[in-house]
Design an enzyme around this catalytic site. Structure first.
Site, PDB file in Angstrom:
ATOM      1  N   HIS C 104      24.958  25.287  16.843  1.00 14.08           N
ATOM      2  CA  HIS C 104      24.780  23.949  16.253  1.00 14.08           C
ATOM      3  C   HIS C 104      23.639  23.188  16.929  1.00 14.08           C
ATOM      4  O   HIS C 104      22.818  22.553  16.262  1.00 14.08           O
ATOM      5  CB  HIS C 104      26.056  23.126  16.431  1.00 14.08           C
ATOM      6  CG  HIS C 104      27.106  23.381  15.401  1.00 14.08           C
ATOM      7  ND1 HIS C 104      26.909  24.139  14.276  1.00 14.08           N
ATOM      8  CD2 HIS C 104      28.395  22.923  15.323  1.00 14.08           C
ATOM      9  CE1 HIS C 104      28.025  24.151  13.561  1.00 14.08           C
ATOM     10  NE2 HIS C 104      28.938  23.440  14.163  1.00 14.08           N
TER      11      HIS C 104
ATOM     12  N   TYR D  50      33.857  14.297  18.650  1.00 12.11           N
ATOM     13  CA  TYR D  50      33.768  15.462  17.772  1.00 12.11           C
ATOM     14  C   TYR D  50      32.291  15.663  17.419  1.00 12.11           C
ATOM     15  O   TYR D  50      31.540  14.698  17.282  1.00 12.11           O
ATOM     16  CB  TYR D  50      34.593  15.252  16.498  1.00 12.11           C
ATOM     17  CG  TYR D  50      36.090  15.324  16.730  1.00 12.11           C
ATOM     18  CD1 TYR D  50      36.754  14.281  17.361  1.00 12.11           C
ATOM     19  CD2 TYR D  50      36.830  16.416  16.318  1.00 12.11           C
ATOM     20  CE1 TYR D  50      38.121  14.340  17.581  1.00 12.11           C
ATOM     21  CE2 TYR D  50      38.202  16.484  16.529  1.00 12.11           C
ATOM     22  CZ  TYR D  50      38.844  15.443  17.168  1.00 12.11           C
ATOM     23  OH  TYR D  50      40.197  15.497  17.381  1.00 12.11           O
ATOM     24  N   GLU D  51      31.905  16.908  17.227  1.00 11.04           N
ATOM     25  CA  GLU D  51      30.474  17.203  17.090  1.00 11.04           C
ATOM     26  C   GLU D  51      29.854  16.639  15.821  1.00 11.04           C
ATOM     27  O   GLU D  51      28.635  16.621  15.671  1.00 11.04           O
ATOM     28  CB  GLU D  51      30.224  18.717  17.191  1.00 11.04           C
ATOM     29  CG  GLU D  51      30.862  19.525  16.080  1.00 11.04           C
ATOM     30  CD  GLU D  51      30.929  21.010  16.392  1.00 11.04           C
ATOM     31  OE1 GLU D  51      30.705  21.409  17.542  1.00 11.04           O
ATOM     32  OE2 GLU D  51      31.233  21.778  15.469  1.00 11.04           O
ATOM     33  N   SER D  52      30.676  16.134  14.899  1.00 10.40           N
ATOM     34  CA  SER D  52      30.142  15.477  13.704  1.00 10.40           C
ATOM     35  C   SER D  52      29.440  14.168  14.036  1.00 10.40           C
ATOM     36  O   SER D  52      28.852  13.548  13.147  1.00 10.40           O
ATOM     37  CB  SER D  52      31.270  15.213  12.710  1.00 10.40           C
ATOM     38  OG  SER D  52      32.333  14.514  13.330  1.00 10.40           O
ATOM     39  N   GLY D  53      29.502  13.723  15.287  1.00 13.35           N
ATOM     40  CA  GLY D  53      28.797  12.511  15.684  1.00 13.35           C
ATOM     41  C   GLY D  53      29.712  11.343  15.976  1.00 13.35           C
ATOM     42  O   GLY D  53      29.254  10.257  16.315  1.00 13.35           O
TER      43      GLY D  53
END
Lengths: 255, 287, 287, 255
Positions: C104, D50-53
């Site tokens: 990612h 969370y890596e979604s921001g």
């Protein structure tokens, strides 16, 4: 209509160089005046970007600084400064960079850093700011400045930002820069454009009433003139009206 | 973790002689009140990092706080010179000063790299620009895919970042709005930080989901200083005092006049003096 | 410059066989309606670029649109496998497919570099990770200041970026809100772009000064497709259809079942079918 | 209170590993369940990323995906994904990365990429996602997974993300990675921690009722046991209540 000053002639001529399709990266001072005049007259769709991060700004008065609140309040959106320089300028999205200069040479290289030696300067100027990357990343560069032997010089004390380097294809060949570079110089006396071959600035129109001798006297390099020499069209009444109203609003706003 | 304190306490705890100090705010939200306190505490030997030294560093340089300045544009915007910066570089007054000069793009990228935990920033810049000759902190790397040579500068990781923001929540989260500059990056990249704010609120419930916010666990000291950016401005609270920026030219022009003005307005002043620059009725222009 | 059109027109004008196509949206705002149109127009030989292939690329791969996939996490989030992606890689059905696999962080940096006009992205990553062995597009550069070796990957500059957003203004500016992912970067880095939107509004007057906005002059085609992200979601308009994500596991499990479902729901469908996924009453949770 | 499942034992034990001062980068599935349980019980100030921001998110139900709307709606703020990986993860601001694994070796190296050969895989797994950089950038790594000979293996088919490499100081010496790496493995049978010297996972507590033999049978490498072997504290009633309520709300929400 001859009732205008050389500075007004310069601003109106500079403004006319911009079209509604342009995305213009605007420096403070004369470039900002010209770019906003264009937006208020013939180019209402012109997109203005200031390096403070304001995209598509439409100030009612000229900002004193590059980051006045007016710029943000009238912008489509405001991005962080690193994004401005990375996605918008370096990303190649700006069609015209509009710069001023303390010293300019005949190839459009600019000095705004020092007069004298860098390590022991006679005059320490503000420095480059955004200019080194504006000069290489915008589609083309317009320069607007008052003309004199002290400002249009044979040799710069310091190269703050790249124009056509040593002339010819030096910009592309030595520095790998593929954008067009300085394509127009608008002064209080005339308009100059780079010679297609040598890239040396060549007078392509004289402002009304200005003589070749005046240009020669106020150019530190050997002035060059195009074969055809039209007169720069004089400002229209509506342009002068818009410019003067803008400056009046601005003076009032900044106290 | 965020700690609420007075400006005296925050500066005493964070800013030490010889520190590399980044007091940021791109025209907007310049932390003037905090700079006054640094001068009152008599810090010296500082490396002052800022894209645009502006009045804030003109004052600190003229008061002898700095031994070095790292910058990319050192004028009084729309007015002219920063006389104290010039006097220091040209005449070594009040002391000699080292200069590390960059372009805006380089400094913006360097702050970004500092926040991102990278040792350096890589960008397309400085082509044909003479700063490469005089600044040893401009180097090159080669793209391993295209072979293109790109510029590299070291990341900025200040000892202390000092910035001004509109709001702190009671938990210590910080909200920036308007021209947000490089403040977030300066704070994230620094070892310690001081944030002065216009107001302290319960939460940021009325802001959008993507507002520019720094969480409390990234912040050092928070100080409530209404008006603390003057003569810079705080979007939504008060405008830039452009008239003062013009006046500064005369104030800073000669050494004695400058020192007299500073003695009266800064050295004898306090953080509370800034409140008068903020209109009682908050304006809430959003855009 | 932004052009308003139908989805058929936009896809016909922008997406060509063999293109590198980035249809982005990090879980949120995935442009499903546009993907359906690409399949109906029968595009083949595409390089499909996406951090998380998700259902959208599972469908396109299973329908034979792709010859290559560039990705960093290829599962059905919280559910399990993407059966069509697996079948293509493991069994070459319906055709063999090339794989360029990243982390990612690498893809996010590569999109960022694409938007920034850089040839490559430089970051601290992939240390001790075996993708370095199997992906020739992972290289290294050395920081000229610290000597640290950093990872480098090529910038992502797709032929076409396709994304879904909440709003377009009548001028063609685009507003994103919520989980904004890498959509802005994908569009700025691409040669052409299609943006499907939930609604077209007069302007963005009610948004904050720092909202995530793409100006009209950075946009290609804009298409009004209410509900066009389903089964993904549009923050403020409708929720993620998590039940459908679970159902997809069974639908996509075998080849015949998948093809039958696609024939009925996609190949015979149209962009207008998506409107039913959006509740009539818009919800306006801000945070 | 013995009325709980091995999975519940695992989740509660994993949750207890987090403190209110932690900033935790959360993977979907078991890590998300454990991290949110911690937030809902002993560590209400725990910061979840969370890596979604989504920064500082407080979901009421467990997200099915890493980017459910619930995460954004309850977050302090949501940043673009490049910023998440650059400023927040790579910037070194995360104290704990919480990962799962398909295959794990005794040095905490993880495979979530393929079973079999990379170019002709028997099973193509989802891949690394954020894990390769989570593994090196977070202060330390907790791993939570069900234990079996197929998952805790002698040798990985593929190294998706780095643990302690070949053991000892390999992580720092060969790869220049200075973060702590995997410091705890929580399974449905026991807790393991790396041996201070060799960095091989060593059982440091057995869950109530679990025997050494069970652990040995479900470990693909030669299981190691610490000299002292306390029993992992059993879940408290309030922990089980919070966990079950969370899972019930989640099931209802996702249909």
């Amino acid at each position: 209509m001859s009732d205008y000053t050389p500075n007004e002639m310069m601003s109106v001529t500079a403004a006319r160089a911009l079209s509604g399709n342009d995305v213009c990266f605007v420096g403070i001072g004369l470039p900002s005046e010209a770019a906003n005049l264009a937006r208020l007259t013939h180019a209402p769709d012109l997109t203005l970007i200031y390096e403070s991060g304001t995209l598509g700004t439409q100030p009612k008065v000229l900002p004193l600084s590059i980051g006045d609140g007016e710029l943000c309040e009238t912008a489509l959106t405001t991005v962080p400064v690193p994004e401005m320089f990375r996605y918008w300028l370096q990303g190649g999205r700006v069609t015209v960079g509009f710069l001023g200069a303390a010293q300019l040479d005949c190839f459009g290289n600019i000095n705004t850093t020092v007069i004298g030696d860098y390590d022991a300067p006679k005059v320490r100027l503000p420095g480059g700011g955004g200019a080194p990357e504006i000069a290489i990343s915008c589609g083309e560069i317009f320069i607007v400045m008052r003309q004199s032997k002290r400002s249009l010089v044979e040799r710069l004390d310091f190269v703050t930002s790249l124009g056509h380097g040593m002339g010819g294809n030096d910009r592309a060949e030595r520095f790998g820069v593929t954008t067009k570079g300085p394509s127009r110089l608008i002064t209080d006396l005339c308009v100059m454009e780079p010679d297609p071959e040598t890239k040396a600035f060549t007078v392509t129109s004289l402002h009304p009433g200005v003589t070749r001798e005046q240009v020669i006297e106020n150019t530190g390099w050997e002035a060059l003139f195009a074969d055809e020499m039209p007169e720069t069209p004089a400002p229209l009444a509506k342009e002068l009206k818009a410019l003067r109203a803008l400056k009046k609003r601005t003076e009032k706003a900044h106290g | 973790m965020a700690e609420f304190s007075t400006l005296e306490e925050a500066v005493a705890a964070c800013v030490r002689d010889g520190d590399a100090l980044a007091m940021e705010g791109f025209t907007h939200l310049i932390p003037h009140a905090a700079a006054h306190e640094v001068m009152r505490q008599g810090r010296t030997g500082l490396t002052l990092i800022r894209m645009t030294p502006d009045i804030i560093y003109d004052q600190m340089i003229g008061m002898g706080c700095a031994s070095r300045v790292v910058f990319s544009w050192g004028g009084n915007p729309g007015v002219g010179s920063l006389h104290r910066l010039r006097d220091a570089i040209e005449q070594s007054w009040p002391n000699p000063i080292g200069v590390e000069e960059h372009s805006h793009a380089a400094m913006a990228n360097a702050y970004d790299a500092g926040a991102a935990g990278l040792p350096c920033a890589v960008f397309r810049g400085y082509r044909g620009a003479e700063l490469v000759r005089v600044n040893p902190n401009i180097k090159a790397v080669v793209c391993p895919f295209s072979g293109e040579e790109l510029a590299a500068v070291p990341a900025i990781n200040a000892d202390v970042a000092v910035v001004h923001a509109q709001k702190a929540s009671k938990k210590g989260d910080i909200l920036f709005e308007g021209i947000v500059g490089v403040q977030k990056e300066a704070v994230l990249g620094a070892k310690r930080s001081i944030i002065t704010v216009e107001e302290i609120v319960d939460d940021f419930a009325d802001s959008g989901p993507n507002a520019v916010i720094l969480p409390h666990w990234t912040i050092g000291h928070i100080v409530h200083v209404p008006g603390g950016a003057h003569p810079s401005y705080a979007h939504g609270y008060y405008d830039r005092d452009n008239a003062f920026y013009k006046e500064w030219d005369a104030i800073a022009k000669d050494r004695d006049g400058f020192r007299a003005w500073m003695e009266e307005h800064v050295m004898q002043g306090s953080a509370e003096d800034f409140a008068r620059h903020r209109p009682k009725r908050t304006k809430r222009k959003r855009r």
